[in-house]
Motif scaffolding. Structure first.
Motif, mmCIF file in Angstrom:
data_model
loop_
_atom_site.group_PDB
_atom_site.id
_atom_site.type_symbol
_atom_site.label_atom_id
_atom_site.label_comp_id
_atom_site.label_asym_id
_atom_site.label_seq_id
_atom_site.Cartn_x
_atom_site.Cartn_y
_atom_site.Cartn_z
ATOM 1 N N GLU A 51 12.519 8.003 -12.513
ATOM 2 C CA GLU A 51 12.419 9.139 -13.426
ATOM 3 C C GLU A 51 10.972 9.451 -13.809
ATOM 4 N N GLN A 52 10.037 9.135 -12.906
ATOM 5 C CA GLN A 52 8.614 9.407 -13.117
ATOM 6 C C GLN A 52 8.117 8.813 -14.437
ATOM 7 N N GLU A 53 8.660 7.646 -14.793
ATOM 8 C CA GLU A 53 8.248 6.977 -16.027
ATOM 9 C C GLU A 53 7.560 5.643 -15.772
ATOM 10 N N ILE A 54 7.949 4.955 -14.702
ATOM 11 C CA ILE A 54 7.287 3.702 -14.347
ATOM 12 C C ILE A 54 7.157 3.651 -12.831
ATOM 13 N N TYR A 55 5.969 3.282 -12.356
ATOM 14 C CA TYR A 55 5.671 3.218 -10.933
ATOM 15 C C TYR A 55 5.160 1.811 -10.627
ATOM 16 N N ILE A 56 5.582 1.248 -9.495
ATOM 17 C CA ILE A 56 5.134 -0.094 -9.130
ATOM 18 C C ILE A 56 4.977 -0.177 -7.613
ATOM 19 N N TYR A 57 3.870 -0.769 -7.171
ATOM 20 C CA TYR A 57 3.662 -0.934 -5.727
ATOM 21 C C TYR A 57 2.592 -1.983 -5.477
ATOM 22 N N GLU A 58 2.628 -2.541 -4.267
ATOM 23 C CA GLU A 58 1.619 -3.509 -3.844
ATOM 24 C C GLU A 58 0.518 -2.772 -3.101
ATOM 25 N N THR A 59 -0.729 -3.220 -3.262
ATOM 26 C CA THR A 59 -1.845 -2.470 -2.708
ATOM 27 C C THR A 59 -3.002 -3.387 -2.325
ATOM 28 N N THR A 60 -3.866 -2.866 -1.464
ATOM 29 C CA THR A 60 -5.093 -3.591 -1.107
ATOM 30 C C THR A 60 -6.333 -2.903 -1.666
ATOM 31 N N GLU A 61 -6.140 -1.850 -2.485
ATOM 32 C CA GLU A 61 -7.265 -1.171 -3.152
ATOM 33 C C GLU A 61 -6.767 -0.554 -4.448
ATOM 34 N N ILE A 62 -7.681 -0.421 -5.413
ATOM 35 C CA ILE A 62 -7.265 0.116 -6.714
ATOM 36 C C ILE A 62 -8.128 1.277 -7.169
ATOM 37 N N ASN A 63 -8.788 1.939 -6.266
ATOM 38 C CA ASN A 63 -9.585 3.112 -6.644
ATOM 39 C C ASN A 63 -8.640 4.253 -6.947
ATOM 40 N N HIS A 64 -8.591 4.688 -8.198
ATOM 41 C CA HIS A 64 -7.616 5.670 -8.648
ATOM 42 C C HIS A 64 -7.926 7.055 -8.097
ATOM 43 N N ASP A 65 -7.304 7.370 -6.970
ATOM 44 C CA ASP A 65 -7.422 8.713 -6.403
ATOM 45 C C ASP A 65 -8.865 9.088 -6.109
ATOM 46 N N GLY A 66 -9.661 8.088 -5.739
ATOM 47 C CA GLY A 66 -11.047 8.367 -5.353
ATOM 48 C C GLY A 66 -12.026 8.473 -6.502
ATOM 49 N N HIS A 67 -11.578 8.255 -7.746
ATOM 50 C CA HIS A 67 -12.466 8.394 -8.902
ATOM 51 C C HIS A 67 -13.377 7.180 -9.017
ATOM 52 N N SER A 68 -14.681 7.416 -9.097
ATOM 53 C CA SER A 68 -15.621 6.332 -9.349
ATOM 54 C C SER A 68 -16.274 6.481 -10.718
#
Length: 286
Positions: free
Chosen positions: A23-40
């Motif tokens: 319901e677009q309230e909680i998102y969970i996933y495994e990842t090898t990088e954490i750069n939020h949408d390219g934001h530095s």
């Protein structure tokens, strides 16, 4: 905070095939990088973000609190905080959890103020095996419930699981802080920084914080400088500048609106302050 432009985080999450969400309230996933949408640049969000570092290490800042964590470890940012992701090691692997304010508002009152403040003031912690296994069990259960499509009570179940998860984090955090211990000077510096994080928009004089801590301004400045490498005045300026940078980059607020939000007497005063601390004019930075 009004007009915060965080939609790109959710838009990028929706595009990922490996994300479990409900319901677009909680998102969970495994990842090898954490750069939020390219934001530095500094990023201000209205969601709670948990990062469980399973392998490797990562560096960054949450509200100017630097972290350099090595697996296994946990970082948490809450709505309104400013994130600055700096780097991950090449072998980084972790689990990211995004919770919207709509989701967390359901249990914030149950959690209580002390747990919320503990998380905000200590946004990262090393994990022992017991803590890691507890958090991994939570993640496994949440993903399993999300994937049970025919269960009409999925969101309620995940809400209660998450309440238990944060109670556990509160316990582990309290235990970690107690075991870590702080020198007298470091303890004073931590209390000073906590008060700055709470009041920097309206209180910019070292004397105010000295009175709050029942110390002289000179003594407070000396202790903070020795414990952190920065003067008390530099920390206050840095928090104001960080908020300004996040608002300039993460929102559609005008420079005048940001000057008002940060309680500057005029846009001109704000511009001079920003250029002195950051090195460029607000308009150029934006």
């Amino acid at each position: 905070m009004r007009n915060i432009a965080i939609h790109n985080i959710y838009e990028s999450l929706k595009k990922r095939a490996d994300v479990d969400q409900i319901e677009q309230e909680i998102y969970i996933y495994e990842t090898t990088e954490i750069n939020h949408d390219g934001h530095s640049h500094p990023l201000k969000t209205d969601c709670t973000i948990c990062c469980i570092c399973l392998k490797g290490e990562m560096r960054g800042k949450i509200d100017l609190k630097e972290y350099h964590v090595k697996s296994p470890a946990l970082t948490i940012s809450v709505p309104g905080q400013v994130l600055e992701h700096e780097s991950c090691s090449d072998d980084f692997n972790g689990i990211l959890i995004f919770m919207t304010q709509r989701f967390t508002e359901k249990f914030n009152l149950l959690l209580g103020h002390s747990i919320s403040m503990s998380i905000k003031n200590h946004p990262y912690m090393a994990l022992g095996n017991e803590e890691l296994q507890s958090i991994l069990a939570y993640c496994h259960m949440v993903r399993k419930v999300i994937r049970t499509d025919d269960n009409p009570n999925r969101l309620q179940i995940i809400t209660h699981l998450t309440i238990a998860y944060f109670y556990g984090i509160g316990y582990f955090l309290h235990k970690s802080i107690k075991d870590e211990g702080l020198s007298k000077d470091r303890d004073i510096a931590e209390k000073f920084l906590q008060k700055v994080r709470q009041n920097y928009k309206t209180e910019r004089k070292v004397e105010y914080y000295a009175v709050q801590l029942q110390l002289s301004a000179n003594y407070l400045s000396h202790v903070v400088k020795d414990a952190t490498g920065k003067t008390a005045g530099e920390w206050i300026d840095d928090y104001i500048a960080l908020e300004a940078k996040a608002l300039l980059k993460s929102t559609n607020m005008t420079i005048q609106q940001i000057a008002d939000e940060l309680n500057f007497p005029s846009q001109s005063f704000f511009g001079k302050f920003f250029k002195r601390v950051v090195g460029v004019a607000p308009k150029y930075y934006k």
